[in-house]
Design an enzyme around this catalytic site. Structure first.
Site, PDB file in Angstrom:
ATOM      1  N   GLU A 212      -4.038  32.829  12.355  1.00  0.00           N
ATOM      2  CA  GLU A 212      -5.557  32.459  12.048  1.00  0.00           C
ATOM      3  C   GLU A 212      -5.860  31.224  11.174  1.00  0.00           C
ATOM      4  OE1 GLU A 212      -7.597  36.092  11.753  1.00  0.00           O
ATOM      5  OE2 GLU A 212      -7.551  36.715  13.503  1.00  0.00           O
TER       6      GLU A 212
ATOM      7  N   GLU B  30      -2.675  38.911  19.051  1.00  0.00           N
ATOM      8  CA  GLU B  30      -3.310  40.012  18.486  1.00  0.00           C
ATOM      9  C   GLU B  30      -4.538  40.552  18.680  1.00  0.00           C
ATOM     10  OE1 GLU B  30      -3.349  39.282  13.809  1.00  0.00           O
ATOM     11  OE2 GLU B  30      -5.151  40.304  13.953  1.00  0.00           O
TER      12      GLU B  30
END
Length: 524
Positions: free
Chosen positions: A260, A364
């Site tokens: 991220e 994820e």
């Protein structure tokens, strides 16, 4: 209390049913309810539900596995193809002439928190948990994601070289979290899995001395710019990680460049991360990380983005639009958290059309995040349905696999050192030496157990639009020639439908309310 004759007969019938399941190798769910239809399956050191290994049915027949809000959990049944359909006007027709993306697989993440929770159980219960995920009597996961050092699902923040300005990484070393927790668990998993496992690692943060923020958390970037000593050192850090794990006989299929990379710009500052723009990631891959991996002894592939689908296709255009970067990169990692904002046709499919030779992989997903009261919702069927809905949606838009977040969490949804608790398919109650398999666990199994690596999505036509139901589906051709059809019904009523395979015949089927089914058959 004295049992009545009816009670005694019922008890004997239940024991007989369990005995029959055991004789066949499978054990039924031991149910526990946490509210209406909120059912989990309870496991401990002496008992845990299991599945039989997948056996292809005889020609002209099929097997069906079904889970439902009403209480079924991968319940197996058999049937035969028919020459025609009598009733349903909703027909799903498989077309194996249409071939799409190959499947990489399905799995979950071995974080520090997951390892701590697994190892908090008695050893036999640990084995039941691991076998439930990775063995032939379980879901047969083939993907495992590992954080590279700490993430928020750790007890504290750390890296592998916190000695300031150690540009030669002389003080690089794995931590107890690796050598005493995760690596021993990986060895056990590797020993029990019959499918080849693909491990991939993702970094959350570099050592603080490499970052502009000089902190594990916040909005810091790597100091300097691509090609300088900070970026070279960070690239070599990846190689050292692979080197050290290889000394423990653990090798990695891939690494992602950064978990991220834009999260710090969208979320509170307490999250551990390194900020990269697409341009910065491209330059880091071209000048530092790509060459460092290529020079190493590892055949580890490189995955970019590892962030929300909202960044696509822009991120891919910037990074893969550079021919040098594209040559180092195998695929694109995607997280599910903002999927509702951009239609998958505009993000995933658009990216595949631009870069068809780079795979898309969901790296994820979890439920219960950023919710203080209900991080863990035991037995919640809806959270399982969200998993299946996501998997079906993205498989139908050229994604090659799907990785869940933590393999196991505690009753609070942790541990997590910044209290960013979440839910998990397996919840451990170490105070009772038990763990709970949630609906999410079984929804994952409807894909992972039946769709092995190397399978390929094939065409599936629907005879009419289902206006009053929420029937979702995908068809896949396995490497062994068997066909798999997964059907999800999120509506509150039963939906009759038909399945047609022109090479075999028809199946008359019903998707019960709030259910998921996996059909398996062979054309030959």
């Amino acid at each position: 209390m004295v049992a009545t004759g009816a009670d005694a007969l019922g008890w004997r019938l239940w024991l007989l049913m369990v005995a029959v399941h055991w004789a066949a190798g499978a054990r039924p769910c031991s149910p526990k309810y946490f509210g209406l239809n909120a059912m989990v399956c309870v496991c401990n050191a002496t008992y845990c539900d299991t599945l039989d290994p997948v056996v292809l049915p005889a020609p002209g027949t099929y097997v069906k596995y079904e889970s439902s809000k009403a209480g079924k959990r991968l319940e197996r049944s058999e049937g035969s193809f028919q020459r025609s359909l009598r009733a349903p006007d909703l027909v799903l027709t498989v077309d194996t002439a249409q071939r799409y993306q190959e499947v990489k697989g399905f799995g979950g993440s071995l974080t520090d928190a997951a390892a701590i929770n697994i190892l908090s159980l008695p050893e036999t219960a640990q084995d039941h948990l691991l076998r439930s995920y990775f063995s032939e009597e379980g879901l047969e996961y083939n993907l495992i994601r590992l954080p590279m050092a700490s993430c928020d699902f750790s007890l504290h923040a750390y890296t592998y070289d916190d000695v300031p300005f150690d540009y030669e990484l002389k003080h690089f070393s794995l931590r107890d979290e690796d050598t005493k927790l995760k690596i021993p668990l990986l060895h056990r998993v590797l020993a029990m899995s019959k499918r080849p496992l693909s491990l991939y690692a993702s970094p959350w943060t570099s050592p603080t001395w490499m970052k502009t923020s000089e902190s594990f958390v916040g909005k810091g970037t790597l100091k300097g710019q691509a090609g300088d000593k900070y970026h070279k050192t960070w690239a070599n850090y990846f190689v050292r990680f692979l080197d050290e794990y290889a000394k423990h006989n653990v090798t990695f299929w891939a690494v992602t460049v950064q978990n991220e990379p834009l999260a710090a710009l969208l979320s509170p500052s307490q999250f551990p991360t390194i900020v990269f723009t697409a341009e910065q990631q491209r330059d880091f891959v071209v000048q530092d990380l790509g060459p460092a991996l290529a020079r190493s002894s590892h055949r580890t592939q490189l995955i970019i983005l590892d962030d929300q689908s909202t960044h696509l296709p822009h991120w891919a255009k910037v990074v893969l639009g550079n021919a040098t970067a594209a040559g180092y990169i195998a695929g694109i990692g995607v997280h599910w958290y903002l999927d509702s904002i951009v239609p998958p046709r505009c993000s995933l499919e658009a990216t595949h059309e631009l870069f068809p030779h780079h795979f898309l992989l969901y790296t994820e997903a979890c439920s219960g995040f950023l919710t203080r009261r209900f991080s863990v919702s035991l037995g919640c069927w809806d959270r399982g349905q969200r998993y299946s809905h996501s998997i079906l949606t993205v498989l139908n838009h050229f994604v090659s696999g799907w990785t869940d977040w933590n393999l196991a969490l505690d009753m609070k949804g942790g541990p997590n050192w910044i209290k960013n608790y979440a839910d998990s398919p397996v919840i451990v109650d170490s105070s009772k030496d038990i763990f709970y398999k949630q609906p999410m666990f079984y929804h994952m199994g409807h894909f992972s157990k039946f769709i092995p690596e190397g399978s390929q999505r094939v065409g599936l036509q629907q005879s009419r639009r289902c206006l009053f139901c929420q029937l979702e589906h995908v068809a896949v051709l396995r490497p062994d020639g068997a066909l798999v059809l997964v059907v999800l019904n999120r509506s509150a009523w039963h939906v009759p439908f038909g399945i047609q395979d022109p090479a075999v015949g028809f199946i008359e089927a019903v998707a019960p309310a709030n259910s998921i089914q996996t059909y398996l058959w062979h054309q030959q």
